[in-house]
Design a protein around this motif. Structure first.
Motif, PDB file in Angstrom:
ATOM      1  N   LEU A   1      14.574   1.884 -11.580  1.00  0.00           N
ATOM      2  CA  LEU A   1      14.724   2.058 -10.134  1.00  0.00           C
ATOM      3  C   LEU A   1      13.453   1.588  -9.454  1.00  0.00           C
ATOM      4  CD1 LEU A   1      16.386   5.591  -9.882  1.00  0.00           C
ATOM      5  CD2 LEU A   1      17.395   3.421  -9.156  1.00  0.00           C
ATOM      6  N   PRO A   2      13.571   0.895  -8.334  1.00  0.00           N
ATOM      7  CA  PRO A   2      12.362   0.443  -7.635  1.00  0.00           C
ATOM      8  C   PRO A   2      11.585   1.622  -7.060  1.00  0.00           C
ATOM      9  CG  PRO A   2      14.308   0.011  -6.314  1.00  0.00           C
ATOM     10  CD  PRO A   2      14.805   0.503  -7.640  1.00  0.00           C
ATOM     11  N   ARG A   3      10.334   1.387  -6.783  1.00  0.00           N
ATOM     12  CA  ARG A   3       9.518   2.385  -6.090  1.00  0.00           C
ATOM     13  C   ARG A   3       9.842   2.354  -4.597  1.00  0.00           C
ATOM     14  NH1 ARG A   3       3.834   0.738  -6.416  1.00  0.00           N
ATOM     15  NH2 ARG A   3       4.802  -1.297  -6.058  1.00  0.00           N
ATOM     16  N   PHE A   4       9.582   3.452  -3.955  1.00  0.00           N
ATOM     17  CA  PHE A   4       9.814   3.515  -2.515  1.00  0.00           C
ATOM     18  C   PHE A   4       9.063   2.404  -1.793  1.00  0.00           C
ATOM     19  CE2 PHE A   4       8.345   4.909   1.667  1.00  0.00           C
ATOM     20  CZ  PHE A   4       9.544   5.237   2.285  1.00  0.00           C
ATOM     21  N   ALA A   5       7.811   2.155  -2.189  1.00  0.00           N
ATOM     22  CA  ALA A   5       6.987   1.149  -1.521  1.00  0.00           C
ATOM     23  C   ALA A   5       7.534  -0.260  -1.705  1.00  0.00           C
ATOM     24  CB  ALA A   5       5.552   1.230  -2.039  1.00  0.00           C
ATOM     25  N   ASP A   6       8.384  -0.460  -2.710  1.00  0.00           N
ATOM     26  CA  ASP A   6       8.990  -1.774  -2.912  1.00  0.00           C
ATOM     27  C   ASP A   6      10.122  -2.055  -1.929  1.00  0.00           C
ATOM     28  OD1 ASP A   6       7.334  -2.220  -5.103  1.00  0.00           O
ATOM     29  OD2 ASP A   6       8.781  -1.346  -6.508  1.00  0.00           O
ATOM     30  N   LEU A   7      10.613  -0.998  -1.292  1.00  0.00           N
ATOM     31  CA  LEU A   7      11.793  -1.137  -0.450  1.00  0.00           C
ATOM     32  C   LEU A   7      11.541  -0.872   1.021  1.00  0.00           C
ATOM     33  CD1 LEU A   7      14.358   0.785  -2.706  1.00  0.00           C
ATOM     34  CD2 LEU A   7      13.920  -1.677  -2.660  1.00  0.00           C
ATOM     35  N   ALA A   8      10.564  -0.054   1.339  1.00  0.00           N
ATOM     36  CA  ALA A   8      10.362   0.350   2.733  1.00  0.00           C
ATOM     37  C   ALA A   8       8.879   0.533   3.010  1.00  0.00           C
ATOM     38  CB  ALA A   8      11.111   1.659   3.023  1.00  0.00           C
ATOM     39  N   SER A   9       8.541   0.422   4.266  1.00  0.00           N
ATOM     40  CA  SER A   9       7.185   0.719   4.712  1.00  0.00           C
ATOM     41  C   SER A   9       7.274   1.804   5.772  1.00  0.00           C
ATOM     42  CB  SER A   9       6.502  -0.535   5.279  1.00  0.00           C
ATOM     43  OG  SER A   9       7.253  -1.039   6.370  1.00  0.00           O
ATOM     44  N   GLY A  10       6.243   2.597   5.882  1.00  0.00           N
ATOM     45  CA  GLY A  10       6.253   3.690   6.836  1.00  0.00           C
ATOM     46  C   GLY A  10       6.494   5.016   6.149  1.00  0.00           C
ATOM     47  N   ALA A  11       6.205   6.072   6.872  1.00  0.00           N
ATOM     48  CA  ALA A  11       6.292   7.416   6.303  1.00  0.00           C
ATOM     49  C   ALA A  11       7.682   8.009   6.493  1.00  0.00           C
ATOM     50  CB  ALA A  11       5.241   8.319   6.958  1.00  0.00           C
ATOM     51  N   THR A  12       8.056   8.875   5.579  1.00  0.00           N
ATOM     52  CA  THR A  12       9.288   9.640   5.729  1.00  0.00           C
ATOM     53  C   THR A  12       8.993  10.906   6.527  1.00  0.00           C
ATOM     54  OG1 THR A  12       8.910  10.802   3.645  1.00  0.00           O
ATOM     55  CG2 THR A  12      10.216   8.782   3.560  1.00  0.00           C
ATOM     56  N   SER A  13      10.040  11.545   6.996  1.00  0.00           N
ATOM     57  CA  SER A  13       9.877  12.780   7.748  1.00  0.00           C
ATOM     58  C   SER A  13       9.317  13.876   6.849  1.00  0.00           C
ATOM     59  CB  SER A  13      11.212  13.233   8.329  1.00  0.00           C
ATOM     60  OG  SER A  13      11.662  12.328   9.312  1.00  0.00           O
ATOM     61  N   ARG A  14       8.494  14.717   7.443  1.00  0.00           N
ATOM     62  CA  ARG A  14       7.794  15.754   6.682  1.00  0.00           C
ATOM     63  C   ARG A  14       8.763  16.677   5.948  1.00  0.00           C
ATOM     64  NH1 ARG A  14       5.723  18.533  10.924  1.00  0.00           N
ATOM     65  NH2 ARG A  14       7.572  19.879  10.887  1.00  0.00           N
ATOM     66  N   ASP A  15       9.844  17.065   6.598  1.00  0.00           N
ATOM     67  CA  ASP A  15      10.772  18.045   6.034  1.00  0.00           C
ATOM     68  C   ASP A  15      12.115  17.417   5.650  1.00  0.00           C
ATOM     69  OD1 ASP A  15       8.904  20.126   6.429  1.00  0.00           O
ATOM     70  OD2 ASP A  15       9.515  20.299   8.522  1.00  0.00           O
ATOM     71  N   LEU A  16      12.088  16.175   5.228  1.00  0.00           N
ATOM     72  CA  LEU A  16      13.309  15.499   4.822  1.00  0.00           C
ATOM     73  C   LEU A  16      13.938  16.205   3.625  1.00  0.00           C
ATOM     74  CD1 LEU A  16      15.095  12.901   5.163  1.00  0.00           C
ATOM     75  CD2 LEU A  16      13.629  11.845   3.421  1.00  0.00           C
ATOM     76  N   ALA A  17      15.237  16.424   3.680  1.00  0.00           N
ATOM     77  CA  ALA A  17      15.942  17.068   2.573  1.00  0.00           C
ATOM     78  C   ALA A  17      15.991  16.149   1.361  1.00  0.00           C
ATOM     79  CB  ALA A  17      17.365  17.444   3.002  1.00  0.00           C
ATOM     80  N   ALA A  18      16.093  16.737   0.175  1.00  0.00           N
ATOM     81  CA  ALA A  18      16.235  15.960  -1.053  1.00  0.00           C
ATOM     82  C   ALA A  18      17.652  15.407  -1.141  1.00  0.00           C
ATOM     83  CB  ALA A  18      15.937  16.830  -2.263  1.00  0.00           C
ATOM     84  N   GLY A  19      17.780  14.169  -1.623  1.00  0.00           N
ATOM     85  CA  GLY A  19      19.082  13.553  -1.776  1.00  0.00           C
ATOM     86  C   GLY A  19      19.658  13.778  -3.160  1.00  0.00           C
ATOM     87  N   GLY A  20      20.878  13.277  -3.380  1.00  0.00           N
ATOM     88  CA  GLY A  20      21.491  13.335  -4.691  1.00  0.00           C
ATOM     89  C   GLY A  20      22.696  14.248  -4.749  1.00  0.00           C
TER      90      GLY A  20
END
Length: 429
Positions: free
Chosen positions: A176-195
Motif C-alpha cells: 500500500l502506498p504511503r499517505f505522502a505518496d498520494l496527498a499533501s496537507g494535513a488531515t483533520s485532528r479528530d478524523l475517524a478511523a476508516g475500514g
C-alpha cells in the motif's frame, strides 16, 4: 482451473459484497485495487479521504488475508493494470460493483473493451440508480414519489461472506502506498478511523444505543446521536443494504435520499458543476465573506461551529450542513459550487452525488419543491441547539457564555451587510 478478478472500487468490505461473492465462485481469485492517477490529481486527493481510503484498504487486506488471500495493489490506469494482471494470472472474468458516476461509467466502458467477461453487481447503493424510473421519464426529479417507489422495491438477498479467497500462485500483492505518496496537507485532528471493522463497530454501537431514538434526536446538534456512518458508506466499508435491513424508517429515508441523489447524478452527470434547475441567480463574489465562512469566523455562532467541526473532524452534523450551506448561498449570496468545493476538500464522506445534490437542494437550483426556502440560522440554532452546547463544543472562545445567550451574533460581519439583495424573504422550514 478458472481464475477470476475482483476489482474493488467503492466497496471496501468482505461482508455483503455481491461482486466478491460472485468472483469467489471461481477456483482462484485476484482481489485488486488500482490507484488511478486520474483520481489522485486535484480535489479527489483530499487528505481526509485519502487517509480514510488507506485505512479501509489496510483493513480490507487484513480481512482477505484471514480468508487465505490478499489484496493486490497497483497504481495506474485501471484498464491497463487489469489487462496486465489478467495476462499474468490467466484470469478470464472480472467482477466489480455497479456504480453510475461519470468517472465510473468511463472506467467500465474501458474495462468492457478487454478480452474478459465483465460483470457488475449491486452494492454501492441500496437500490441501483437504473432500477427505478417514473412512467415516461428516465429518473425521478422529486424525492417523495421516489421514496414511495424505493420503499416498495424488493431487495436483493444479503450476500454471504466467502469462506475462503484463493489467490493464484506467484502473484505479487504489492505494498500500500504511503499517505505522502498520494496527498499533501494535513488531515483533520479528530478524523475517524476508516475500514470495515471500524465501520461495523460504529454501526453495531449505533443500532444498539441510538437507532430507536433516531426520529427524535437526529436533528439535535448537541446530542450528537446521528449514526456518523456516512464516510463508511462513501467507501463501502459498511453495506447500505445491511443498514436498510436493520435501521428504523427515519434512517432508511436518509438512505433513500442518498440513492435518490445517485440516480439524479447518473441522469445528469454535470450535477457538481451546473445548475440542475437554473433559477437565474446572481452570485456574490465577495472573497472576504467566503473566506470568513470557510474559516468559521462569520460572527454567527451556529454557522461558525459547523465550519469548525468540519475542520476538526472531517465531518459535520447533517443539520449543521444545511445551516452552513443555506447561510453561504442565501445570506451571503455566494455560489453553491464554491461551498461544494470547500466541503469536498475537507469531508471524509465527500461524495459527488450526495454532496452536489444537497448543495443544489439548499441553493434552490436542485430537486427541492420549495426552491425559495431559506434557513434562518438564529431560528435553526434555537430549535436544534437550544442550550448552546453544540456551539460551545466547537467555539471555545464562547465556552464561558451560559445557555442560549451563546447564539446571539457576536459581530455583524461586513460580508453580511455587503451581500447582494438576492435572497427571498427569510422563511424557516
Amino acid at each position: 482451473m478458472r481464475t477470476s478478478m475482483m476489482l474493488f472500487t467503492r466497496d471496501l468490505r468482505v461482508r455483503d459484497n455481491p461482486a466478491l461473492a460472485a468472483a469467489c465462485r471461481a477456483e482462484r481469485v485476484v482481489p485488486v485495487f488500482v490507484f488511478d492517477d486520474a483520481l489522485l490529481d486535484g480535489p479527489f486527493a483530499a487528505p481526509n479521504r485519502v487517509r480514510f481510503l488507506l485505512d479501509g484498504l489496510a483493513d480490507l487486506r487484513e480481512s482477505l488475508r484471514e480468508l487465505g488471500g490478499d489484496l493486490v495493489v497497483r497504481r495506474g490506469d485501471p484498464a491497463t493494470e487489469i489487462a496486465r494482471l489478467a495476462q499474468e494470472t490467466g484470469a478470464e472474468s472480472l467482477f466489480l460493483a455497479d456504480e453510475r458516476s461519470r468517472y465510473a461509467t468511463r472506467r467500465l466502458s474501458r474495462l468492457r473493451d478487454l478480452p474478459l467477461r465483465v460483470t457488475t453487481h449491486p452494492g454501492v447503493t441500496v437500490v441501483p440508480p437504473g432500477d427505478l424510473a417514473p412512467a415516461g421519464g428516465d429518473h425521478y426529479r422529486v424525492f417523495t414519489p421516489y421514496w414511495r417507489a424505493w420503499d416498495g422495491r424488493s431487495r436483493r438477498p444479503i450476500a454471504r461472506t466467502p469462506p475462503s479467497v484463493r489467490l493464484p500462485a506467484g502473484v505479487r500483492p504489492g505494498p500500500l502506498p504511503r499517505f505522502a505518496d498520494l496527498a499533501s496537507g494535513a488531515t483533520s485532528r479528530d478524523l475517524a478511523a476508516g475500514g470495515e471493522r471500524a465501520g461495523r463497530r460504529r454501526m453495531a454501537d449505533w443500532l444498539r444505543d441510538d437507532a430507536a431514538d433516531y426520529d427524535r434526536v437526529h436533528d439535535d446538534l448537541a446530542a450528537d446521536r446521528t449514526s456518523r456512518l456516512s464516510p463508511y458508506l462513501k467507501f463501502g466499508c459498511v453495506s447500505p443494504r445491511e443498514l436498510d435491513a436493520a435501521a428504523p424508517d427515519g434512517f432508511r429515508r436518509q438512505l433513500a435520499w442518498r440513492d435518490f441523489h445517485h440516480q439524479v447524478a447518473a441522469a445528469f452527470p454535470s450535477l457538481a458543476t451546473r445548475d440542475y434547475r437554473p433559477r437565474g441567480h446572481r452570485w456574490n463574489l465577495d472573497e472576504d465573506a467566503y473566506t470568513a465562512w470557510c474559516e468559521g469566523r462569520t460572527g454567527i455562532p451556529i454557522v461558525d461551529a459547523g465550519m469548525r467541526q468540519l475542520h476538526a473532524e472531517g465531518y459535520m452534523h447533517n443539520r449543521a450542513r444545511l445551516i452552513t450551506a443555506s447561510f453561504l448561498t442565501r445570506d451571503l449570496g455566494i455560489d453553491w459550487r464554491r461551498g461544494l468545493r470547500h466541503f469536498n476538500d475537507r469531508l471524509a464522506d465527500g461524495d459527488i452525488a450526495d454532496n452536489a445534490g444537497n448543495w443544489q437542494w439548499v441553493a434552490g437550483t436542485g430537486n427541492s419543491t420549495r426552491p425559495s426556502q431559506v434557513m434562518n440560522p438564529h431560528r435553526q440554532a434555537a430549535r436544534f441547539d437550544r442550550g448552546g452546547d453544540y456551539v460551545r463544543r466547537y467555539l471555545p472562545e464562547l465556552s464561558d457564555v451560559d445557555g442560549p445567550a451563546v447564539h446571539r451574533p457576536w459581530t455583524l460581519p461586513e460580508a453580511r451587510r455587503r451581500a447582494l439583495d438576492y435572497p427571498p424573504p427569510i422563511t424557516d422550514p
